[in-house]
Design a protein around this motif. Structure first.
Motif, PDB file in Angstrom:
ATOM      1  N   LEU A   1       0.864  -1.180   0.000  1.00 41.63           N
ATOM      2  CA  LEU A   1       0.000   0.000   0.000  1.00 41.63           C
ATOM      3  C   LEU A   1       0.901   1.231   0.000  1.00 41.63           C
ATOM      4  O   LEU A   1       1.734   1.381   0.897  1.00 41.63           O
ATOM      5  CB  LEU A   1      -0.917   0.003   1.212  1.00 41.63           C
ATOM      6  N   CYS A   2       0.737   2.096  -0.984  1.00 41.37           N
ATOM      7  CA  CYS A   2       1.666   3.206  -1.169  1.00 41.37           C
ATOM      8  C   CYS A   2       0.926   4.540  -1.106  1.00 41.37           C
ATOM      9  O   CYS A   2       0.007   4.784  -1.886  1.00 41.37           O
ATOM     10  CB  CYS A   2       2.365   3.073  -2.522  1.00 41.37           C
ATOM     11  N   ILE A   3       1.340   5.401  -0.170  1.00 42.74           N
ATOM     12  CA  ILE A   3       0.747   6.713   0.012  1.00 42.74           C
ATOM     13  C   ILE A   3       1.805   7.773  -0.271  1.00 42.74           C
ATOM     14  O   ILE A   3       2.873   7.768   0.351  1.00 42.74           O
ATOM     15  CB  ILE A   3       0.224   6.907   1.445  1.00 42.74           C
ATOM     16  N   PRO A   4       1.584   8.706  -1.197  1.00 37.46           N
ATOM     17  CA  PRO A   4       2.534   9.782  -1.440  1.00 37.46           C
ATOM     18  C   PRO A   4       2.528  10.766  -0.269  1.00 37.46           C
ATOM     19  O   PRO A   4       1.468  11.198   0.163  1.00 37.46           O
ATOM     20  CB  PRO A   4       2.014  10.433  -2.723  1.00 37.46           C
ATOM     21  N   VAL A   5       3.697  11.098   0.244  1.00 36.73           N
ATOM     22  CA  VAL A   5       3.746  11.915   1.458  1.00 36.73           C
ATOM     23  C   VAL A   5       4.760  13.051   1.314  1.00 36.73           C
ATOM     24  O   VAL A   5       5.676  13.005   0.509  1.00 36.73           O
ATOM     25  CB  VAL A   5       4.111  11.057   2.693  1.00 36.73           C
ATOM     26  N   ARG A   6       4.526  14.064   2.139  1.00 38.88           N
ATOM     27  CA  ARG A   6       5.479  15.148   2.342  1.00 38.88           C
ATOM     28  C   ARG A   6       5.373  15.578   3.786  1.00 38.88           C
ATOM     29  O   ARG A   6       4.411  15.244   4.477  1.00 38.88           O
ATOM     30  CB  ARG A   6       5.205  16.316   1.404  1.00 38.88           C
ATOM     31  N   ALA A   7       6.355  16.343   4.253  1.00 42.75           N
ATOM     32  CA  ALA A   7       6.366  16.765   5.636  1.00 42.75           C
ATOM     33  C   ALA A   7       5.222  17.730   5.921  1.00 42.75           C
ATOM     34  O   ALA A   7       4.785  18.481   5.022  1.00 42.75           O
ATOM     35  CB  ALA A   7       7.702  17.423   5.980  1.00 42.75           C
ATOM     36  N   LEU A   8       4.731  17.726   7.163  1.00 39.32           N
ATOM     37  CA  LEU A   8       3.692  18.679   7.562  1.00 39.32           C
ATOM     38  C   LEU A   8       4.203  20.120   7.466  1.00 39.32           C
ATOM     39  O   LEU A   8       5.385  20.388   7.676  1.00 39.32           O
ATOM     40  CB  LEU A   8       3.280  18.404   9.008  1.00 39.32           C
TER      41      LEU A   8
END
Length: 335
Positions: free
Chosen positions: A328-335
């Motif tokens: 399961l792959c979720i694209p993320v970046r820092a808050l």
């Protein structure tokens, strides 16, 4: 008005495939430009259809006018961002989804969802709980239906080699405690050929892989390539008959698709990647845990790239146990 059925035998197969590819280009373009005014002539050019006839062709194919479709997608995107981007103001989300003012956004949002954007954001946890309950009820109602059985898998067209894909269950059980090891890694971009299903998630996705995608993969020598499943819409927000799902397979740079397949590029970058191993019908539970429990405590947030499931067509499903293995792959970046 019901969407035109691309499987209608009265339409030549090659024409249906070409229409599907052109309409998918338009839908993708709209999603990439929700924050800007959409020009009918430009969209007709994207589809390579007559500017004079495009609006009528779009309405006949999609079952809703171009204006209604764009308005619905803007509001659905806004509802998603209200739930998942607490750092963004309501006005910022309104402008990012193509509304000229907070007042116009609030009026349209209340007509579509029956509450103000702020009330929707305040009840985000309740919305997710309602979606889980509705999904469990749908799953319970399917007991006894062969299509709801996790053993009803998407098989390779050759059959003899025993390879399989999985049904894409929409069941979301009470999440309980999970122990998924989530890694933050950089993934390369990947060129994929995809076929799009528009309609309810659940058993229909397994049927789509089995009857449309797998035979096409086998015929094009792609049976051993990595596959990706992308559910673009949240069933609790988007009407079930409008939900979009892309069945994707990685292809070489020189590959040119046939049939109803189109080419896209899944963007690379930083992703949260979690292994899933279990009954296909419980994959919704795993997605819920990632987005409801892990993500808020991770110091990360989703960005605009799509989430997806990544799996091997050869080894994703254990034929003996019915256990599905994927990432399961979720694209993320820092808050």
């Amino acid at each position: 008005m019901a969407p035109t059925d691309p499987s209608d035998p009265s339409l030549p197969r090659i024409h249906r495939a070409e229409y599907a590819r052109r309409m998918n280009r338009v839908l993708d373009y709209i999603d990439q430009h929700l924050d800007t005014a959409l020009d009918l002539a430009q969209l007709a050019d994207v589809a390579n259809f007559s500017r004079f006839h495009f609006h009528r062709v779009f309405a006949a194919w999609m079952g809703e006018t171009l204006g209604d479709y764009a308005r619905r997608r803007r509001l659905e995107s806004a509802a998603f961002h209200l739930s998942c981007k607490p750092e963004a103001s309501v006005l910022e989300i309104a402008l990012a989804t193509g509304f000229g003012s907070g007042e116009a956004f609030a009026r349209a949002f209340k007509v579509r969802f029956g509450c103000t954007p702020s009330a929707w954001r305040a009840g985000a946890a309740q919305h997710r709980a309602e979606q889980m309950a509705a999904a469990r009820e749908r799953h319970a109602n399917r007991h006894g239906n062969p299509d709801s059985n996790p053993d009803q898998v998407l098989r390779n067209a050759s059959q003899a080699d025993g390879r399989a894909f999985t049904d894409h269950g929409d069941s979301q059980q009470a999440h309980g405690e999970r122990n998924m090891e989530v890694r933050i890694i950089d993934l390369p971009e990947v060129r994929v050929a995809y076929q799009r299903h528009i309609g309810p998630y659940g058993p229909a996705i397994g049927t789509f892989w089995r009857e449309a995608v797998a035979p096409w993969m086998h015929a094009n020598g792609l049976s051993e390539r990595t596959c990706y499943g992308i559910g673009h819409d949240a069933p609790g927000i988007t009407p079930p008959d409008k939900c979009r799902y892309d069945a994707c397979v990685a292809v070489p740079e020189a590959f040119q698709p046939g049939g109803q397949a189109s080419i896209a590029v899944l963007p690379g970058g930083r992703y949260a990647v979690a292994p899933f191993c279990g009954a296909p019908a419980t994959i919704g539970e795993a997605w819920m845990w990632l987005t409801r429990e892990w993500l808020p405590s991770s110091g990360m947030q989703c960005d605009e790239r799509p989430c997806f499931e990544r799996f091997s067509a050869v080894s994703a499903l254990d034929q003996r146990t019915g256990v599905l293995t994927c990432e399961l792959c979720i694209p993320v970046r820092a808050l």
